[in-house]
Design a protein around this motif. Structure first.
Motif, PDB file in Angstrom:
ATOM      1  N   TYR A  30     -10.018   0.378   4.442  1.00 22.13           N
ATOM      2  CA  TYR A  30      -9.413   0.232   3.112  1.00 22.13           C
ATOM      3  C   TYR A  30      -9.456  -1.225   2.656  1.00 22.13           C
ATOM      4  CZ  TYR A  30      -5.833   0.526  -0.559  1.00 22.13           C
ATOM      5  OH  TYR A  30      -5.149   0.446  -1.750  1.00 22.13           O
ATOM      6  N   GLY A  37     -11.689  -1.182  -0.394  1.00 22.27           N
ATOM      7  CA  GLY A  37     -10.823  -0.814  -1.518  1.00 22.27           C
ATOM      8  C   GLY A  37     -10.704   0.687  -1.690  1.00 22.27           C
ATOM      9  N   TYR A  38     -11.291   1.446  -0.785  1.00 24.85           N
ATOM     10  CA  TYR A  38     -11.243   2.912  -0.845  1.00 24.85           C
ATOM     11  C   TYR A  38     -10.675   3.454   0.466  1.00 24.85           C
ATOM     12  CZ  TYR A  38     -14.075   3.167  -5.116  1.00 24.85           C
ATOM     13  OH  TYR A  38     -14.520   3.055  -6.408  1.00 24.85           O
ATOM     14  N   THR A  43     -13.983  -1.262  -8.168  1.00 27.29           N
ATOM     15  CA  THR A  43     -12.577  -0.990  -7.890  1.00 27.29           C
ATOM     16  C   THR A  43     -12.356   0.498  -8.131  1.00 27.29           C
ATOM     17  OG1 THR A  43     -11.744  -1.414 -10.144  1.00 27.29           O
ATOM     18  CG2 THR A  43     -11.879  -3.295  -8.641  1.00 27.29           C
ATOM     19  N   ASN A  44     -11.521   1.107  -7.324  1.00 29.59           N
ATOM     20  CA  ASN A  44     -11.354   2.565  -7.327  1.00 29.59           C
ATOM     21  C   ASN A  44     -11.138   3.122  -8.730  1.00 29.59           C
ATOM     22  OD1 ASN A  44     -10.886   5.203  -6.587  1.00 29.59           O
ATOM     23  ND2 ASN A  44      -9.603   4.646  -4.841  1.00 29.59           N
ATOM     24  N   LEU A  60      -3.755  -3.357  -3.575  1.00 27.83           N
ATOM     25  CA  LEU A  60      -5.025  -3.991  -3.195  1.00 27.83           C
ATOM     26  C   LEU A  60      -6.048  -3.917  -4.317  1.00 27.83           C
ATOM     27  CD1 LEU A  60      -6.858  -5.301  -1.053  1.00 27.83           C
ATOM     28  CD2 LEU A  60      -7.461  -2.991  -0.296  1.00 27.83           C
ATOM     29  N   ILE A  61      -6.070  -2.825  -5.061  1.00 27.19           N
ATOM     30  CA  ILE A  61      -7.056  -2.648  -6.124  1.00 27.19           C
ATOM     31  C   ILE A  61      -6.993  -3.789  -7.144  1.00 27.19           C
ATOM     32  CG2 ILE A  61      -5.532  -1.182  -7.531  1.00 27.19           C
ATOM     33  CD1 ILE A  61      -7.967   0.429  -8.343  1.00 27.19           C
ATOM     34  N   SER A  97       0.844  -1.187   0.000  1.00 28.22           N
ATOM     35  CA  SER A  97       0.000   0.000   0.000  1.00 28.22           C
ATOM     36  C   SER A  97       0.882   1.241   0.000  1.00 28.22           C
ATOM     37  CB  SER A  97      -0.907   0.016   1.235  1.00 28.22           C
ATOM     38  OG  SER A  97      -1.578   1.245   1.348  1.00 28.22           O
ATOM     39  N   LEU A 100      -8.459  -7.032  -5.537  1.00 25.75           N
ATOM     40  CA  LEU A 100      -9.927  -7.004  -5.603  1.00 25.75           C
ATOM     41  C   LEU A 100     -10.417  -7.306  -7.010  1.00 25.75           C
ATOM     42  CD1 LEU A 100     -10.764  -3.914  -3.352  1.00 25.75           C
ATOM     43  CD2 LEU A 100     -10.837  -6.334  -2.754  1.00 25.75           C
ATOM     44  N   GLY A 150      -8.781  -1.206 -11.365  1.00 26.39           N
ATOM     45  CA  GLY A 150      -8.254  -2.501 -10.934  1.00 26.39           C
ATOM     46  C   GLY A 150      -7.982  -3.430 -12.103  1.00 26.39           C
TER      47      GLY A 150
END
Length: 490
Positions: free
Chosen positions: A126, A130-131, A477-478, A448-449, A112, A452, A482
């Motif tokens: 988070y 995912g945010y 996903t942000n 992480l994105i 991260s 996911l 992703g």
């Protein structure tokens, strides 16, 4: 050109541009292949508190305690052990999980850019959504995303079930946790069906004492009647409709076969029940306050039985509490040994059961935590400035006693996740970390994105799936950025 001609020509150009855009959009949609789901169900094993990856999924060289040793000398508080997967080793104390590792995959390089320091709740937010908090909206959790997008597998079983967390809003911390495991702006229809303690059953699936089912049905009919007497605006309000739907779904479950999933104590063989229980008792713990008893293991057993009944997404938590469980600020070596004795056998039994029943191929099992661990940057762990422990190499830390021997620093820079079944490769490791502090990713770092996006892809959910809130799309996903890790997929 007069004003009328200008407007006519401008309108013609705009119409042409709009048509071109529509055609391009249609071509893009036609070219984009529909994802084929590899999994139908998810069991997400959530171990909040910050699991020390160096003593579990990514073991390093065992460096026994020595009074006066420097922090940079501490690489592992336990030996590593072989597993059923060639070339994969785990930390000692995970012998049962090691026996099924040929069915699993590990990401060892999850990182991260945001350094959460000792702020567990923001890191957990988070990990669950995912945010980053605050995201500007009420962000849906992973379970809510999967539940809403895929819907129920069985009409009688909620799409999103949460096992192991008390329903508690007594302070701000517990309210915040309820927020990030919740449905966010999706609304109450996509909220988790909460099962705090599987051993106690679920009171909401039974009528209260003295309440016969026909009387309960009359009460629901009365509710519908008085709702119909309200003003039209209230009758058609979405929140009223959502509330009624939740009530009706709960009533339907009371007559459904899903109730039998809670009868595991009488229906499962004694040897199976034993394997879902910890290999340690409260009397053998350094601190009895963080003993979870049978709650976690029985939660996994109930999750398996719920998948058999048609559950879509189930999250099982080893309930988080500050300085409890995996949140270790001292005595890290002994406490990790104790925690592994509480989770190792039940997790392995879950994988074995799913495999023996032919469910593992279509059930994705995820094991995660909010961040990793490193050596503390000071004798009093947990008080370092955000990000300081991430850069710490340990030369200036003297480990004066065994209370300081362990991984007590918070480490957002690198973490691990494990997966079993559900379209993931088996007997596989992705990513590599440094051999010396700081133990950051040196091969295939993963945000992480992308993890996911990989999870969603196994379920047939594109990373750019979105739902509109406040007039704009909000992606699973942000910003829809992703990218699935193809190397993880079978």
């Amino acid at each position: 050109m007069n004003r009328r001609e200008f407007i006519q020509r401008s309108a013609g150009v705009a119409a042409g541009m709009s048509l071109t855009g529509l055609l391009r959009g249609a071509e893009s949609a036609a070219e984009k292949p529909k994802l084929v789901p590899r999994a139908d169900s998810v069991i997400h094993i959530w171990l909040p508190g910050g699991v020390a990856q160096t003593d579990t999924w990514d073991p390093k060289k065992f460096t026994p305690y020595r009074a006066g040793m420097k922090g940079n000398e501490l690489l592992g508080t336990c030996e590593s052990i072989p597993t059923s997967a060639d070339g994969i080793r785990l930390g000692k104390g995970m012998e049962n999980i090691a026996s099924v590792m040929n069915k699993g995959a590990i990401i060892r390089s999850l990182g991260s850019d945001t350094k959460f320091g000792a702020v567990h709740l923001k890191a957990q937010y988070y990990a669950m959504t995912g945010y980053l908090f605050p995201s500007g909206v009420k962000t849906p959790s992973i379970g809510a995303v999967i539940g809403r997008t895929m819907g129920r597998r069985d009409p009688n079983v909620p799409a999103y079930i949460y096992i192991g967390r008390d329903i508690d809003s007594s302070d701000e911390e517990k309210l915040f946790i309820s927020e990030y495991i919740g449905p966010g702006f999706y609304g109450i229809n996509h909220a988790p069906f909460m099962i705090p303690d599987p051993a106690k059953g679920l009171a909401t699936l039974h009528a209260v004492a003295g309440m016969k089912m026909d009387r309960l049905d009359r009460r629901q009919e009365y509710l519908r009647t008085i709702t119909g007497l309200e003003e039209k605006e209230l009758q058609t309000a979405s929140k009223v409709s959502d509330y009624v739907k939740v009530m009706e779904a709960a009533r339907a479950m009371m007559d459904s076969p899903v109730r039998r999933a809670f009868d595991y104590a009488t229906e499962e063989k004694p040897e199976v029940l034993k394997n879902y229980e910890p290999e340690i008792t409260a009397d053998n713990l350094l601190d009895k306050n963080y003993f979870n008893g049978q709650r976690f293991g029985h939660g996994l057993l109930l999750a398996r039985r719920m998948v058999e009944k048609g559950a879509r997404y189930i999250q099982v938590e080893y309930q988080y509490g500050p300085f409890k469980g995996f949140d270790m600020h001292e005595n890290g070596r002994q406490r990790m040994e104790e925690m592994k004795k509480q989770i190792d056998r039940p997790i392995a039994q879950l994988i074995k059961d799913l495999d023996e029943r032919g469910l593992l191929d279509r059930t994705l099992v995820i094991i995660s935590t909010e961040f990793g661990r490193t050596i503390a940057s000071a004798p009093a762990a947990g008080k370092e400035p955000d990000g300081f422990a991430e850069r710490n190499t340990g030369e200036n830390l003297t480990i004066e006693n065994e209370k300081m021997y362990g991984f007590h620093g918070h480490f957002s820079s690198c973490n691990c996740m494990a997966f079993f079944g559900g379209g993931m490769k088996q007997g596989f490791v992705y990513g590599k970390t440094a051999a010396e502090h700081p133990l950051v990713a040196v091969e295939n770092p993963v945000p992480l994105i992308d993890v996911l996006a990989t999870i969603y892809k196994t379920l047939g959910i594109p990373a750019d799936t979105n739902y509109v809130t406040e007039g704009r799309p909000f992606y699973v996903t942000n910003n829809a950025k992703g990218k699935a890790i193809e190397a993880m997929l079978s």
